[in-house]
Design a protein around this motif. Structure first.
Motif: not given
Lengths: 353, 166
Positions: B45-61
């Motif tokens: 979120i802070g650096w890549r600024q991915l949309p929240i759904r995408q960011a969560l999916a990547r973080a939790a993958a």
């Protein structure tokens, strides 16, 4: 400034075929319209992104827009939400309120906030830079104008709050729309001309620019689009352009124009650079640098006529210095994309500028 | 015959002990998963600024514990029934191992996700990480001790039954 020489090779040369057609005289030539919504059998295709901006809307609005007649939906230009008023649909025939089950006669502020949250995929931080400029761009290049109260810090817009209006504009790629324009640009010393498209809003500047880019890219010109607002390439969800922009076209998506032009010149070796909505001093300076580097530029600018550019110090200076070989004046007189004039350097004399 | 019976009792006692200790161990596992997920979410979120759904999916993958959470989140958001905070709260219910007190800081985080600029988002995630770390430490200290105690007692109960049978 000189134009870019035409690349040779085995690449299909659509432009050569088109420019071989008898060219129309300019200036003062009769108005010509390229079609935003191509008629059947016109040979023009609406290409690229198939996702209509209304599909990003939450229900009930999405359902009711989807339920419009095919003809009305395909010619729809804008949908506007304003707090305390009905949702209006705007098209070539005028406007009318959106009605139907679940659609309130007056939109509440919370509803607009909800629509906005859905449009930005619940990710305000990812759209903060766009929002500071008063808009967000949806995948497919559809622009959503945001009416809200600005939060200003140290003289600059930090963010916005109390969103009270949204204007969702449908960006439609028209493949082939610019073909006839090339013929009208005429000879510019054997090189690729630098062209400035000039018109008030909603006259088809970006659509025409996109198709000019596509044609150049398909023909083998190394074309770089500095797409600050993601409207020319219509950024798809995976980062690739959402519209057909040409085989040899690179899109620098969301790059500020001045920085993007510099990056393109340094790293991408372009024959031509395309930018939308020129105006800021640093953008104009970057365009001048590109021209001095021997790169052709396609650009658009807001204005009703050449005379409107007289008050713009950078643009009038650029015209006087011959940065642009042609200025194409567009209007909506016979529909979006009506080419009113194609002007060559001799046409903008001091009295007009 | 007695030997077989004793063996069966012991196996049952050990299985029961493991079963009773499972919630404590799963809680630690779930909190560890969230700790890692939040650490990964911050740069998404802070650096890549991915949309929240995408960011969560990547973080939790990388963790299968999040699969039902992400599935539920996407279902609720696609239905566009409410805001992100509401959808996130409902999705948390799908996470195995979390106790009610563990959901609280995460639910609070969900209400703020996507609502502000990236810098503020990092601040919110940082706060949630702090709370998750505190809960994790408590779960490790108290919870795991409790789990071991319960497991030992149940296993000893099994041994007592075996002795009585013999």
């Amino acid at each position: 400034m000189t134009g870019v020489s035409t690349p040779t090779g085995q690449i299909p040369s659509r432009l050569d075929e088109e420019s071989a057609r008898p060219s129309l005289a300019y200036p003062g030539c009769p108005s010509h319209t390229y079609q935003m919504s191509p008629p059947k059998g016109s040979g023009l295709d609406v290409g690229g992104a198939e996702v209509e901006p209304w599909q990003y809307l939450p229900n009930p609005w999405r359902r009711h827009v989807a339920g419009l007649s095919k003809e009305e939906r395909e010619t729809l230009e804008e949908i506007r939400f304003r707090v305390g008023r009905p949702v209006f649909l705007y098209g070539p025939a005028g406007h009318r309120p959106l009605t139907g089950e679940g659609v309130a006669e007056a939109v509440a502020g919370e509803e607009i906030e909800r629509v906005f949250a859905v449009l930005i995929d619940y990710s305000l931080y990812a759209r903060a830079d766009e929002l500071r400029q008063g808009f967000v761009t949806l995948p497919g290049g559809h622009r959503v104008g945001v009416v809200a109260r600005a939060v200003v810090e140290k003289g600059a817009v930090e963010t916005v709050r109390h969103i009270c209006g949204l204007n969702i504009r449908w960006a439609r790629p028209v493949v082939g729309g610019a073909a006839s324009l090339w013929a009208r640009l005429g000879e510019t010393g054997g090189g690729l001309p630098s062209v400035l498209l000039l018109s008030p809003p909603r006259c088809g500047k970006t659509t025409l620019l996109r198709d000019l880019v596509r044609q150049l890219g398909d023909r083998g010109f190394r074309t770089v689009v500095v797409d600050e607002r993601s409207e020319i390439g219509g950024a798809g969800a995976d980062g690739a352009p959402g519209y057909p922009v040409g085989l040899h076209t690179d899109v620098l998506d969301a790059w500020p124009k001045a920085v993007g032009i510099q990056v393109a010149l340094r790293t991408l070796g372009p024959d031509v650079i395309a930018v939308d909505e020129l105006g800021a001093a640093e953008d104009c300076a970057a365009v001048e640098r590109a021209r001095l580097a021997g790169v052709a530029v396609l650009a658009t600018v807001h204005g009703g006529s050449l005379a409107d550019l007289a008050d713009h110090p950078q643009l009038s200076r650029m015209l006087a210095r011959g940065v642009f070989d042609r200025v194409v004046v567009l209007s909506r007189r016979r529909g979006p994309g009506t080419v009113e004039r194609v002007c060559a350097p001799g046409d903008w004399d001091r009295s007009e500028l | 015959m007695k030997g077989v019976g004793a063996l069966m009792v012991m196996v049952a006692a050990v299985a029961l002990a493991r079963l009773m200790g499972r919630p404590y161990r799963l809680r630690v596992r779930a909190l560890e998963a969230w700790q890692a997920c939040l650490a990964r979410l911050e740069p998404e979120i802070g650096w890549r600024q991915l949309p929240i759904r995408q960011a969560l999916a990547r973080a939790a993958a990388s963790d299968p514990l999040f699969k039902p959470v992400l599935a539920r989140l996407n279902t609720v958001l696609d239905g566009q029934e409410g805001g992100f905070g509401d959808a996130f709260g409902r999705a948390l219910e799908e996470m195995p191992g979390l106790w009610a007190e563990d959901r609280e800081p995460l639910t609070r985080l969900g209400r703020t996700l996507g609502e502000s600029a990236a810098g503020y988002q990092e601040g919110h995630i940082g706060m949630a990480r702090g709370e998750v770390e505190r809960l994790l430490a408590a779960a490790r200290d108290g919870g795991l001790k409790q789990a071991k105690l319960v497991e030992t007692l149940v296993a000893l109960g099994g041994v007592a039954v075996v002795i009585a049978l013999m």
